[in-house]
Enzyme design. Structure first.
Site, PDB file in Angstrom:
ATOM      1  N   ASP A  57      -1.262   1.809  -3.581  1.00 59.45           N
ATOM      2  CA  ASP A  57      -1.784   0.706  -4.307  1.00 59.45           C
ATOM      3  C   ASP A  57      -3.223   0.702  -5.159  1.00 59.45           C
ATOM      4  O   ASP A  57      -4.054  -0.124  -5.226  1.00 59.45           O
ATOM      5  CB  ASP A  57      -1.976  -0.748  -3.317  1.00 59.45           C
ATOM      6  CG  ASP A  57      -2.437  -0.728  -1.739  1.00 59.45           C
ATOM      7  OD1 ASP A  57      -2.830   0.947  -1.810  1.00 59.45           O
ATOM      8  OD2 ASP A  57      -3.605  -1.494  -1.339  1.00 59.45           O
ATOM      9  N   ASP A  96      -2.586   6.417  -3.904  1.00 59.05           N
ATOM     10  CA  ASP A  96      -0.881   6.000  -3.098  1.00 59.05           C
ATOM     11  C   ASP A  96      -0.817   4.838  -3.675  1.00 59.05           C
ATOM     12  O   ASP A  96      -1.314   4.312  -4.702  1.00 59.05           O
ATOM     13  CB  ASP A  96      -1.403   5.288  -1.390  1.00 59.05           C
ATOM     14  CG  ASP A  96      -2.361   4.090  -1.411  1.00 59.05           C
ATOM     15  OD1 ASP A  96      -3.675   4.027  -2.478  1.00 59.05           O
ATOM     16  OD2 ASP A  96      -2.870   3.177   0.052  1.00 59.05           O
ATOM     17  N   ASP A 155      -5.659   1.695  -3.089  1.00 60.19           N
ATOM     18  CA  ASP A 155      -7.148   2.146  -2.566  1.00 60.19           C
ATOM     19  C   ASP A 155      -7.754   3.312  -1.961  1.00 60.19           C
ATOM     20  O   ASP A 155      -8.491   3.357  -1.116  1.00 60.19           O
ATOM     21  CB  ASP A 155      -7.002   0.476  -1.629  1.00 60.19           C
ATOM     22  CG  ASP A 155      -6.319   0.615  -0.571  1.00 60.19           C
ATOM     23  OD1 ASP A 155      -5.084   1.625  -0.090  1.00 60.19           O
ATOM     24  OD2 ASP A 155      -5.777   0.139   0.142  1.00 60.19           O
ATOM     25  N   SER A 212       1.228  -0.672  -0.032  1.00 57.75           N
ATOM     26  CA  SER A 212      -0.078  -0.090   0.276  1.00 57.75           C
ATOM     27  C   SER A 212       1.192   0.969   0.256  1.00 57.75           C
ATOM     28  O   SER A 212       2.090   1.516  -1.001  1.00 57.75           O
ATOM     29  CB  SER A 212      -0.795   0.380   1.178  1.00 57.75           C
ATOM     30  OG  SER A 212      -2.698   1.133   1.026  1.00 57.75           O
TER      31      SER A 212
END
Length: 446
Positions: free
Chosen positions: A242, A240, A244, A101
């Site tokens: 990833d 960010d 999400d 992440s």
């Protein structure tokens, strides 16, 4: 290994040190074996972000999955929420994403989804963990035609089409600036907004394996703020690593965080009769101004512990369809099963277009109350719950604030810290109260 492998967001650690290729291999074997108990020759979608360690861990994980006879659909670099969606889209039995992440490049993680795109139940994670830590004599290693296969699938276009379908309108006439964090959104985010008709300006879309989240993305909102002013955009979108999470910026370069985004979308959805049970789920860290704004709009707020898993649990329990965190991790449960930065961006821009209002005007739905956060380093985090002195100090501070403020005191999940957050109308007052409370905790536990 004595600590639990699975945290609130899968298995994480420094790649090639804590999260080794061998561990990834065993997680693949154990995960596929547990799935095979309920699915004959399961199929698993595997995606990852742009970290340099992704190649290494992906290879090991896939080898483990195939070694027990399960098949893999490899979708390559894709956002975490895309893997949750693609698991459903391809009718797979599970999905796995390799990502850490918003964390620095040296970290990586392995997160499993079930066939519906939800995080695995704790019981299933425990079974996988027991197999990884113990002798895996139960796990068979088939040979010949029974070994698993790997097929590379195009996940980019199905996911892009899914996101576009959630817009409900096009974005022609909008100038959109995007910061891809040199992460998993670097291809799909510009594609989505261009295909929806926006004029798109992009930065940090050149991942080299090592520059993910480095002075860019949602943890550095000042970068997209400067870019918005530079290109004269109507809105800035910062993801960010990833993708999400989303932190937005209005046309003036003012940050629009997860609280603002949820407030804007909740008010719009409620007015249109789309907000289930007239309620939004947030964590204890969402600003008090968020709750005040929703109350004025006739919307209830339910708060949970920090962590998107707790937000999702409450949403499922209460039948709610909007929830999230101040960090920009927002769940639109009518569309996806996890926080989805691109989905959030599309929903936010749809409100701008439908209401014909600039984001700077929409963000004024809530007034941000001053919020002071003090981290207290302690030797014994568990002692916090047992201390009478700390309890009395918290109660005394709450009495001083009354209805015009709020206190959250909680142990950090990963560090030897007690976090003290005090919120209220007067910044000088809450700063003084936060430090006085922190000093009591320091004396008691250090």
């Amino acid at each position: 290994m004595t600590e639990r492998l699975f945290g609130t967001d899968g298995v994480r650690g420094i790649a090639n040190k804590e999260l080794t290729p061998l561990l990834a291999y065993h997680l693949g074997r154990a995960g596929a074996y547990v799935l095979s108990e309920t699915h004959d020759k399961p199929t698993v979608v595997v995606g990852r972000d742009t970290r340099i360690s992704g190649d290494m861990l992906e290879s090991a994980l896939i080898a483990g999955i195939c070694s027990v006879g399960a098949n893999v659909l490899r979708v390559g670099v894709m956002p975490t929420p895309a893997v949750a969606f693609l698991t459903r889209h391809f009718g797979a039995d599970a999905g796995v994403v390799i990502s850490a992440s918003h964390n620095p490049v040296e970290y990586n993680g392995i997160k499993f989804f079930n066939g519906e795109g939800f995080k695995l139940p704790d019981a299933m994670e425990d079974e996988i963990e027991a197999l990884v830590k113990g002798p895996d004599g139960r796990i068979q290693s088939p040979t010949g035609p029974a070994v698993g296969r790997v097929v590379t699938e195009d996940g980019l276009h199905p996911y892009a089409d899914f996101i576009k379908s959630a817009a409900g309108t096009d974005f022609r006439g909008l100038k959109v600036a995007i910061d891809c964090a040199n992460g998993a959104a670097y291809r799909v985010a510009p594609l989505v907004f261009r295909e929806l008709g926006a004029e798109v300006f992009v930065i940090n879309d050149r991942p080299d394996g090592c520059n993910i989240n480095v002075n860019c993305g949602s943890t550095s909102p000042e970068v997209i703020a400067g870019f918005v002013r530079e290109v004269g955009a109507d809105v800035g979108l910062s993801f960010d690593g990833d993708a999400d999470r989303l932190i937005a910026v209005d046309e003036k370069g003012q940050v629009v965080d997860g609280d603002h985004i949820m407030a804007v979308c909740a008010e719009y959805m409620n007015r249109k009769g789309l907000l289930k049970n007239g309620t939004v789920v947030a964590t204890v860290m969402s600003n008090m101004g968020f709750e005040v704004a929703l109350k004025k709009a006739g919307i209830k707020t339910v708060r949970t512990k920090v962590g998107d898993r707790y937000v999702l649990e409450e949403m499922l329990k209460g039948g709610y369809n909007l929830g999230g965190e101040q960090s920009g991790h927002i769940i639109f449960l009518d569309h996806n099963t996890t926080g989805d930065g691109l989905l959030t961006a599309v929903k936010l821009l749809s409100v701008m277009v439908e209401e014909a209002k600039p984001l700077s005007e929409l963000r004024n739905i809530m007034k941000v109350y001053p919020q002071i956060l003090v981290n207290v380093e302690v030797k014994d985090k568990a002692g916090y719950a047992k201390s009478t002195s700390i309890k009395e100090a918290v109660e005394e501070t709450e009495a001083l604030l009354g209805e015009n403020g709020r206190i959250v005191v909680r142990p950090s999940g990963t560090e030897p810290l007690i976090r003290v957050m005090v919120e209220g109308e007067d910044e000088k007052v809450i700063k003084d109260l936060a430090h006085r409370l922190a000093e009591v905790i320091r004396k008691e536990l250090s």
